[in-house]
Design a protein around this motif. Structure first.
Motif, PDB file in Angstrom:
ATOM      1  N   PRO A  91       8.187   5.025  94.021  1.00  0.00           N
ATOM      2  CA  PRO A  91       8.104   6.471  93.736  1.00  0.00           C
ATOM      3  C   PRO A  91       6.754   6.965  93.226  1.00  0.00           C
ATOM      4  O   PRO A  91       6.236   7.956  93.737  1.00  0.00           O
ATOM      5  CB  PRO A  91       9.198   6.678  92.680  1.00  0.00           C
ATOM      6  CG  PRO A  91      10.143   5.546  92.881  1.00  0.00           C
ATOM      7  CD  PRO A  91       9.300   4.392  93.316  1.00  0.00           C
ATOM      8  N   ILE A 157       5.563  12.862  89.085  1.00  0.00           N
ATOM      9  CA  ILE A 157       6.785  12.100  89.357  1.00  0.00           C
ATOM     10  C   ILE A 157       7.056  11.089  88.248  1.00  0.00           C
ATOM     11  O   ILE A 157       8.218  10.860  87.872  1.00  0.00           O
ATOM     12  CB  ILE A 157       6.687  11.414  90.726  1.00  0.00           C
ATOM     13  CG1 ILE A 157       6.638  12.475  91.825  1.00  0.00           C
ATOM     14  CG2 ILE A 157       7.873  10.485  90.961  1.00  0.00           C
ATOM     15  CD1 ILE A 157       7.780  13.479  91.813  1.00  0.00           C
ATOM     16  N   VAL A 160       8.663  13.152  85.537  1.00  0.00           N
ATOM     17  CA  VAL A 160      10.030  13.535  85.916  1.00  0.00           C
ATOM     18  C   VAL A 160      10.966  12.343  85.763  1.00  0.00           C
ATOM     19  O   VAL A 160      12.098  12.485  85.274  1.00  0.00           O
ATOM     20  CB  VAL A 160      10.057  14.074  87.362  1.00  0.00           C
ATOM     21  CG1 VAL A 160      11.497  14.255  87.840  1.00  0.00           C
ATOM     22  CG2 VAL A 160       9.312  15.406  87.455  1.00  0.00           C
ATOM     23  N   ARG A 161      10.526  11.187  86.173  1.00  0.00           N
ATOM     24  CA  ARG A 161      11.379   9.984  86.076  1.00  0.00           C
ATOM     25  C   ARG A 161      11.599   9.581  84.619  1.00  0.00           C
ATOM     26  O   ARG A 161      12.655   9.048  84.275  1.00  0.00           O
ATOM     27  CB  ARG A 161      10.731   8.840  86.848  1.00  0.00           C
ATOM     28  CG  ARG A 161      10.680   9.088  88.359  1.00  0.00           C
ATOM     29  CD  ARG A 161       9.995   7.945  89.086  1.00  0.00           C
ATOM     30  NE  ARG A 161      10.811   6.734  89.049  1.00  0.00           N
ATOM     31  CZ  ARG A 161      11.829   6.494  89.863  1.00  0.00           C
ATOM     32  NH1 ARG A 161      12.171   7.371  90.793  1.00  0.00           N
ATOM     33  NH2 ARG A 161      12.509   5.366  89.776  1.00  0.00           N
ATOM     34  N   ARG A 162      10.615   9.845  83.773  1.00  0.00           N
ATOM     35  CA  ARG A 162      10.754   9.427  82.365  1.00  0.00           C
ATOM     36  C   ARG A 162      11.467  10.472  81.526  1.00  0.00           C
ATOM     37  O   ARG A 162      12.300  10.137  80.667  1.00  0.00           O
ATOM     38  CB  ARG A 162       9.351   9.165  81.797  1.00  0.00           C
ATOM     39  CG  ARG A 162       9.316   8.865  80.302  1.00  0.00           C
ATOM     40  CD  ARG A 162      10.036   7.568  79.985  1.00  0.00           C
ATOM     41  NE  ARG A 162       9.980   7.271  78.563  1.00  0.00           N
ATOM     42  CZ  ARG A 162      10.803   7.760  77.643  1.00  0.00           C
ATOM     43  NH1 ARG A 162      11.776   8.593  78.007  1.00  0.00           N
ATOM     44  NH2 ARG A 162      10.654   7.414  76.373  1.00  0.00           N
ATOM     45  N   GLY A 164      12.955  13.593  82.833  1.00  0.00           N
ATOM     46  CA  GLY A 164      13.908  14.461  83.513  1.00  0.00           C
ATOM     47  C   GLY A 164      13.435  15.898  83.574  1.00  0.00           C
ATOM     48  O   GLY A 164      12.248  16.175  83.772  1.00  0.00           O
ATOM     49  N   SER A 165      14.339  16.844  83.348  1.00  0.00           N
ATOM     50  CA  SER A 165      14.001  18.273  83.466  1.00  0.00           C
ATOM     51  C   SER A 165      13.067  18.748  82.356  1.00  0.00           C
ATOM     52  O   SER A 165      12.551  19.868  82.431  1.00  0.00           O
ATOM     53  CB  SER A 165      15.291  19.106  83.438  1.00  0.00           C
ATOM     54  OG  SER A 165      15.981  18.930  82.214  1.00  0.00           O
ATOM     55  N   TRP A 167      10.211  17.375  81.737  1.00  0.00           N
ATOM     56  CA  TRP A 167       8.906  16.799  82.036  1.00  0.00           C
ATOM     57  C   TRP A 167       7.766  17.743  81.698  1.00  0.00           C
ATOM     58  O   TRP A 167       6.634  17.307  81.449  1.00  0.00           O
ATOM     59  CB  TRP A 167       8.817  16.413  83.521  1.00  0.00           C
ATOM     60  CG  TRP A 167       8.863  17.580  84.467  1.00  0.00           C
ATOM     61  CD1 TRP A 167       9.958  18.096  85.078  1.00  0.00           C
ATOM     62  CD2 TRP A 167       7.753  18.386  84.886  1.00  0.00           C
ATOM     63  NE1 TRP A 167       9.623  19.168  85.862  1.00  0.00           N
ATOM     64  CE2 TRP A 167       8.281  19.366  85.765  1.00  0.00           C
ATOM     65  CE3 TRP A 167       6.385  18.381  84.625  1.00  0.00           C
ATOM     66  CZ2 TRP A 167       7.458  20.328  86.368  1.00  0.00           C
ATOM     67  CZ3 TRP A 167       5.579  19.333  85.223  1.00  0.00           C
ATOM     68  CH2 TRP A 167       6.113  20.291  86.091  1.00  0.00           C
ATOM     69  N   SER A 299       8.930  23.920  87.039  1.00  0.00           N
ATOM     70  CA  SER A 299      10.089  23.031  86.971  1.00  0.00           C
ATOM     71  C   SER A 299      11.355  23.709  87.473  1.00  0.00           C
ATOM     72  O   SER A 299      12.148  23.116  88.210  1.00  0.00           O
ATOM     73  CB  SER A 299      10.285  22.553  85.524  1.00  0.00           C
ATOM     74  OG  SER A 299      11.425  21.726  85.419  1.00  0.00           O
ATOM     75  N   GLU A 312      15.616  13.788  96.807  1.00  0.00           N
ATOM     76  CA  GLU A 312      15.570  13.083  95.532  1.00  0.00           C
ATOM     77  C   GLU A 312      14.533  13.754  94.620  1.00  0.00           C
ATOM     78  O   GLU A 312      13.333  13.732  94.909  1.00  0.00           O
ATOM     79  CB  GLU A 312      15.201  11.613  95.769  1.00  0.00           C
ATOM     80  CG  GLU A 312      14.881  10.820  94.500  1.00  0.00           C
ATOM     81  CD  GLU A 312      15.990  10.863  93.472  1.00  0.00           C
ATOM     82  OE1 GLU A 312      15.707  11.297  92.319  1.00  0.00           O
ATOM     83  OE2 GLU A 312      17.131  10.492  93.809  1.00  0.00           O
ATOM     84  N   GLU A 313      15.022  14.350  93.526  1.00  0.00           N
ATOM     85  CA  GLU A 313      14.118  15.106  92.667  1.00  0.00           C
ATOM     86  C   GLU A 313      13.194  14.218  91.849  1.00  0.00           C
ATOM     87  O   GLU A 313      12.221  14.706  91.266  1.00  0.00           O
ATOM     88  CB  GLU A 313      14.916  16.007  91.733  1.00  0.00           C
ATOM     89  CG  GLU A 313      15.769  15.267  90.718  1.00  0.00           C
ATOM     90  CD  GLU A 313      16.497  16.220  89.782  1.00  0.00           C
ATOM     91  OE1 GLU A 313      16.057  17.380  89.686  1.00  0.00           O
ATOM     92  OE2 GLU A 313      17.496  15.804  89.171  1.00  0.00           O
ATOM     93  N   ARG A 314      13.480  12.905  91.813  1.00  0.00           N
ATOM     94  CA  ARG A 314      12.647  11.980  91.049  1.00  0.00           C
ATOM     95  C   ARG A 314      11.707  11.176  91.938  1.00  0.00           C
ATOM     96  O   ARG A 314      11.143  10.189  91.499  1.00  0.00           O
ATOM     97  CB  ARG A 314      13.541  11.028  90.265  1.00  0.00           C
ATOM     98  CG  ARG A 314      14.274  11.696  89.113  1.00  0.00           C
ATOM     99  CD  ARG A 314      15.576  10.952  88.754  1.00  0.00           C
ATOM    100  NE  ARG A 314      15.429   9.521  88.737  1.00  0.00           N
ATOM    101  CZ  ARG A 314      15.108   8.779  87.676  1.00  0.00           C
ATOM    102  NH1 ARG A 314      14.865   9.390  86.528  1.00  0.00           N
ATOM    103  NH2 ARG A 314      15.046   7.476  87.762  1.00  0.00           N
TER     104      ARG A 314
END
Length: 408
Positions: A91, A157, A160-162, A164-165, A167, A299, A312-314
Motif C-alpha cells: 500500500p 496512505i 490513513v492506515r495508521r 483512519g479518518s 489522519w 478527508s 479500498e480507502e486505505r
C-alpha cells in the motif's frame, strides 16, 4: 452534510486567518484613478485582450485537470482502477507510485493549454524563452512534482492506515513542517535548478543602494542576488525569498539593466517592506492556520467518494478521490489567501512610499510593469477577488496619488 459543514468551517477559519494576519500598518486607501489617464487606448485594449485570453487558458487547465481527477475518483476507466488496486499489494510503496503517476497525468492534461499560454506570451513580447527551453523547464517541474507527489501519496496512505479518518490531524503537523522546510530550502535547492543566481558584488551600485535603503528601514536583508530572468521574460521585477539564513532579496537582471535609479529604489523599498513586515513567515502562518480544516474537507470528500465507488480507502486506489478533495480545497482557500496577499502587497507599497517619499517613481514603476507584462490595468473586481494576488494597477497608482496629496 458533513462535506458541506467542513466546507463552511474551512472558509470561516480562512477568513479568520486573513483578519488575524492582516498587516498592522494599514495601507493607504487609493485615490480614484482612470486607467485612461496613464495608459493609451491601444495599451488598455492590448492588456485586456492578452489577460482575458490567459484567463481562459488558466480555466482550461483547471477544467482539464478537474476532469481527470473526477474520472479517476469515480473509478473510470476500469483499467486504471484495476492498476491502482494491484498497487495495493504494497500500500505505501504503491501509493508513492500512484502519486507520481497521477502528478504526471495531471501535467499532461494541462499541457495543451500551457503550450498555448506560452506561445501567446511569446507572441505578445512578454516571454523571451524558446519552446525547447520552456519544454525543458516544464519537464523539470513535472519531475520535481512527481517526486513530491510520490512522497505525499505515500505519506497520506501511511497516515490513513495508521489513524483512519483522523489522519488529517497528524497530516496537519506534517504539512506545516514540510512547508517550513520548503520555504527555507527553496532558494538554495530548487530555484537554482531553473535560474542562475549571482550575489551582487560589494562594489555594485545597486547593492549599495539596497543596503542603504535597508539601513534606513532598519531591515536585515541577508544577501542580495541577481537572477538571469531575461532568459525567460522582459519584465522588471524583484522578490524576497527564504527564511532565516536563506533569506534574500533577488533582483531581476532586466531590472538592473533597464530601471532608472528612482524606479529601482521604489521596487527595492517595496521588497524591503516584505522583509520588515515578515511577510514570508506570514504566508507560512496562513498555510498552517488553514491546513487543519482544509485537510478535514479533503478527508470528507475523499471518504465520501471511496465509499461511493467501493475502493479500498486505505490503499492507492483512494488517492484520486483524496486528490480531488485537495484540489477543491486549494481552489477555495486560494480566494482568502489572495485576499491576504493583496493586503500584504498594498502594505508593502505604503512602506515603499514612506521610505522613499517618491510617489511618482512608484507610479512610473506600475506603468512600466503593466506595459511590459501586457496587463489589464483595471481588471473586473470579480477577477481580482478570485485570483488577484496584487491590487490592480490603477489601485496601486491611486495609492501613490493619495500619498502625494497627503504629503503636500
Amino acid at each position: 452534510m458533513r462535506v458541506g459543514t467542513a466546507a463552511v468551517a474551512m472558509v470561516l477559519v480562512a477568513e479568520a486567518a486573513v483578519w488575524l494576519l492582516r498587516p498592522r500598518d494599514q495601507p493607504i486607501q487609493p485615490a480614484p484613478v482612470s486607467e485612461s489617464d496613464y495608459f493609451t487606448p491601444a495599451q488598455i485594449d492590448r492588456g485586456r485582450t492578452y489577460s482575458d485570453g490567459q484567463l481562459w487558458l488558466f480555466l482550461a487547465v483547471l477544467g482539464a485537470q478537474g476532469a481527470v481527477l473526477v474520472t479517476l475518483a469515480l473509478g473510470r476507466p476500469a483499467a486504471v482502477r484495476r492498476g491502482l488496486e494491484q498497487l495495493g499489494a504494497r500500500p505505501v510503496l504503491g501509493a508513492a507510485g500512484a502519486g507520481a503517476g497521477l502528478s504526471v497525468t495531471l501535467g499532461i492534461a494541462a499541457l495543451p493549454a500551457s503550450i498555448a499560454a506560452h506561445e501567446r506570451a511569446v507572441d505578445y513580447g512578454i516571454s523571451t524563452q524558446s519552446f525547447g527551453s520552456w519544454l525543458a523547464d516544464t519537464g523539470k517541474s513535472t519531475a520535481i512534482g512527481a517526486v513530491l507527489a510520490a512522497a505525499g501519496g505515500a505519506l497520506l496512505i501511511a497516515l490513513v492506515r495508521r489513524f483512519g479518518s483522523r489522519w488529517w490531524l497528524p497530516g496537519t503537523v506534517a504539512v506545516g513542517a514540510i512547508a517550513a522546510v520548503f520555504v527555507w530550502l527553496t532558494p538554495v535547492v530548487l530555484a537554482p535548478l531553473f535560474n542562475k543566481f549571482t550575489p551582487l558584488p560589494a562594489t555594485s551600485k545597486a547593492r549599495a543602494q539596497v543596503l542603504r535603503l535597508a539601513r534606513r528601514a532598519g531591515v536585515d536583508v541577508g544577501e542580495v542576488y541577481r537572477v538571469n530572468a531575461s532568459r525567460r521574460v522582459r519584465s522588471l521585477n524583484a522578490y524576497v525569498d527564504g527564511i532565516g539564513p536563506t533569506r534574500r532579496v533577488v533582483l531581476y537582471d532586466n531590472l538592473l539593466r533597464r530601471a532608472n535609479r528612482p524606479e529601482l529604489r521604489s521596487i527595492v523599498a517595496h521588497e524591503l517592506g516584505h522583509v520588515k513586515h515578515d511577510d514570508v513567515p506570514r504566508g507560512l502562518a496562513f498555510l498552517i492556520l488553514v491546513t487543519p480544516l482544509g485537510l478535514l474537507f479533503t478527508s470528507e470528500v475523499g471518504g465520501a467518494l471511496v465509499r461511493r465507488t467501493g475502493v479500498e480507502e486505505r490503499g492507492p486506489a483512494a488517492l484520486p478521490a483524496y486528490a480531488l478533495g485537495l484540489m477543491v480545497a486549494a481552489l477555495v482557500l486560494g480566494v482568502p489567501g489572495n485576499q491576504l496577499s493583496r493586503q500584504v502587497e498594498a502594505s508593502a507599497d505604503t512602506f515603499a512610499l514612506r521610505l522613499t517619499h517618491d510617489p511618482q517613481a512608484l507610479i512610473q514603476v506600475q506603468r512600466r510593469l503593466a506595459v511590459s507584462n501586457v496587463a489589464n490595468p483595471d481588471p473586473p473586481d470579480i477577477v481580482t477577488a478570485l485570483i488577484g494576488t496584487h491590487p490592480s494597477t490603477v489601485d496601486r497608482i491611486g495609492a501613490a496619488l493619495a500619498y502625494e496629496r497627503q504629503a503636500r
